[in-house]
Design an enzyme around this catalytic site. Structure first.
Site, short mmCIF file in Angstrom:
data_model
loop_
_atom_site.label_atom_id
_atom_site.label_comp_id
_atom_site.label_asym_id
_atom_site.label_seq_id
_atom_site.Cartn_x
_atom_site.Cartn_y
_atom_site.Cartn_z
N ALA A 42 0.92 -1.45 -0.14
CA ALA A 42 0.06 -0.12 0.17
C ALA A 42 1.07 1.11 0.34
O ALA A 42 1.68 1.08 0.92
CB ALA A 42 -0.60 -0.13 1.16
N GLY B 117 0.71 -4.71 1.35
CA GLY B 117 -0.83 -5.17 -0.07
C GLY B 117 -0.02 -5.42 -1.33
O GLY B 117 -1.63 -5.94 -1.69
N GLU C 161 -0.86 -9.41 -0.44
CA GLU C 161 -2.32 -9.06 0.49
C GLU C 161 -3.24 -8.99 -1.68
O GLU C 161 -4.20 -10.00 -1.66
CB GLU C 161 -2.30 -8.17 1.22
CG GLU C 161 -2.88 -8.60 1.87
CD GLU C 161 -2.44 -7.13 3.76
OE1 GLU C 161 -2.09 -6.26 3.03
OE2 GLU C 161 -3.31 -7.37 4.03
N GLU D 279 4.16 -4.84 7.47
CA GLU D 279 3.81 -4.43 8.44
C GLU D 279 4.11 -3.95 9.69
O GLU D 279 3.97 -3.34 9.99
CB GLU D 279 2.50 -4.40 8.09
CG GLU D 279 0.74 -4.45 6.24
CD GLU D 279 1.34 -5.53 6.17
OE1 GLU D 279 2.69 -6.58 6.08
OE2 GLU D 279 0.85 -5.44 4.85
N1 COA Z 1 4.39 3.00 -0.68
C1 COA Z 1 5.15 4.42 -0.82
N2 COA Z 1 6.40 4.68 -1.67
C2 COA Z 1 6.91 2.78 -2.25
C3 COA Z 1 7.16 1.77 -1.73
C4 COA Z 1 4.91 1.82 -0.90
N3 COA Z 1 4.86 0.39 -0.09
N4 COA Z 1 7.55 0.97 -2.06
C5 COA Z 1 8.65 1.74 -2.48
N5 COA Z 1 7.99 3.08 -2.27
C6 COA Z 1 8.82 3.83 -3.21
C7 COA Z 1 10.05 4.73 -2.95
O1 COA Z 1 9.77 5.17 -1.96
C8 COA Z 1 11.07 4.95 -3.89
O2 COA Z 1 9.98 6.25 -4.07
P1 COA Z 1 11.45 7.97 -4.60
O3 COA Z 1 12.05 7.24 -5.33
O4 COA Z 1 10.01 8.80 -4.90
O5 COA Z 1 11.80 7.88 -3.30
C9 COA Z 1 10.79 4.05 -4.87
O6 COA Z 1 9.22 3.75 -4.59
C10 COA Z 1 11.91 2.97 -5.22
O7 COA Z 1 11.52 2.64 -3.66
P2 COA Z 1 12.91 2.23 -3.12
O8 COA Z 1 13.06 1.93 -1.56
O9 COA Z 1 14.27 3.43 -3.83
O10 COA Z 1 13.82 0.97 -3.81
P3 COA Z 1 15.01 -0.39 -3.23
O11 COA Z 1 15.15 -0.97 -4.16
O12 COA Z 1 16.07 0.49 -2.72
O13 COA Z 1 13.99 -1.18 -2.15
C11 COA Z 1 11.98 -2.33 -1.34
C12 COA Z 1 12.74 -1.89 -2.56
C13 COA Z 1 11.22 -2.43 -1.98
C14 COA Z 1 12.49 -3.01 -0.51
C15 COA Z 1 11.73 -1.22 -0.94
O14 COA Z 1 11.24 0.24 -1.57
C16 COA Z 1 10.24 -1.32 0.36
O15 COA Z 1 10.67 -1.34 1.38
N6 COA Z 1 9.24 -0.91 0.37
C17 COA Z 1 8.09 -0.71 1.68
C18 COA Z 1 7.94 -2.19 1.34
C19 COA Z 1 6.53 -1.88 2.26
O16 COA Z 1 6.95 -1.73 3.94
N7 COA Z 1 5.57 -2.53 2.30
C20 COA Z 1 4.25 -2.07 2.71
C21 COA Z 1 3.27 -1.43 2.89
S1 COA Z 1 1.86 -1.48 3.88
#
Ligand code: COA
Length: 257
Positions: free
Chosen positions: A66, A112, A115, A135
């Protein structure tokens, strides 16, 4: 219909819905959830569409969760509402669709995103995919059905471990635990999905819709799945597909549904 966050393509009887926010790793914001609802509703009511694929654009992510930026300031009531609305509008909606939905997990499927994949009728993954429910690392729990569907698929112990550790598992681990049905290369994912879809397309769409209802009944509180099966079994006898299927068998020819 035109969308800002998703792409919809139709190829004969298969509709592919692609979440298209690659710069945000296809994170699910409010607008994307609404667009997905509309696209699934459209596909389900389209007579031509008999299988739906759901995937993410780019090579990195199916859906990374999400959109955290949208709910970081929410209070208790807003949090509960986010979960309720999302479940009703999209996650439960997909699960109960009459048309088979296959998730093609082509990279990160987190929070999400996992999910969403779990709400689909089944899942296949590319070998680079990583899946998890992170989460609790954000101080919240899965709210789009993850605490319910993950234990259904992988068992309670594995689900508890995945949720408590917030860790990502590999596609291979997901395969071993029943979270996905098949793993292949990223380039091979669509071909594999099409091979499976072609097998589904040989069968009665009406019977498949009934089977989805009956299988889902197994996981609904207060619903007797055996009773639902009896009703759906009986319902099939009144359909043109049943007449065609049984007649074709007796005439030693392929059924034409
Ligand atoms: N919500 C909002 N933005 C998100 C996102 C999310 N769940 N997951 C990734 N993004 C965005 C990042 O903020 C980043 O945006 P920016 O370039 O404007 O800063 C872009 O997507 C790329 O992500 P980034 O984190 O730079 O990539 P990465 O390869 O370093 O890491 C992940 C990849 C998936 C490990 C990392 O993005 C992450 O941990 N995301 C969140 C996962 C999460 O907790 N999901 C559950 C949400 S309830």
């Amino acid at each position: 219909m035109s969308y800002n966050n998703i792409l919809v393509t139709e190829n004969d009887e298969i509709t592919t819905i692609t979440i298209n926010r690659p710069k945000k790793l296809n994170a699910l914001n409010k607008e994307t959830i609404q667009e997905l609802h509309d696209a699934f509703a459209d596909a389900d009511s389209d007579e031509e569409t008999r299988v739906v694929f759901l995937t993410g654009s780019g090579e990195k992510a199916f859906v990374a969760g999400a959109d955290i930026s949208e709910f970081a300031n929410f209070d208790v009531a807003e949090g509960a509402n986010l979960s309720k609305k999302g479940q009703e509008l999209l996650f439960d909606f997909i699960e109960n669709l009459s048309t088979p939905v296959i998730a093609l997990i082509n990279g990160f499927a987190l929070g999400g995103g996992l999910e969403l994949a779990m709400a689909c009728h089944f899942r296949i993954a590319s070998d680079n995919a990583k899946m998890g429910l992170p989460e609790v690392s954000l101080g919240v729990i899965p709210g789009y059905g993850g605490t319910q569907r993950l234990p259904q698929l992988v068992g309670k112990g594995k689900a508890m471990e995945m949720i408590m550790t917030a860790a990502m598992i590999s596609a291979e681990d997901a395969l071993q635990n029943g979270l996905v049905n098949h793993v292949t290369t990223q380039e091979g994912l669509l071909t594999l999905a099409e091979i499976i879809a072609n097998k589904i397309l040989r069968n009665s769409p009406m019977a498949i819709a009934s089977a989805i209802k009956a299988v889902n009944a197994n996981f609904k509180d207060g619903v007797n799945g055996y009773q639902v099966e009896i009703a759906q079994f009986g319902h099939c006898f009144g359909t043109d597909d049943f007449e065609e299927g049984t007649t074709a068998f007796l005439e030693k020819r392929k059924a034409n549904f």
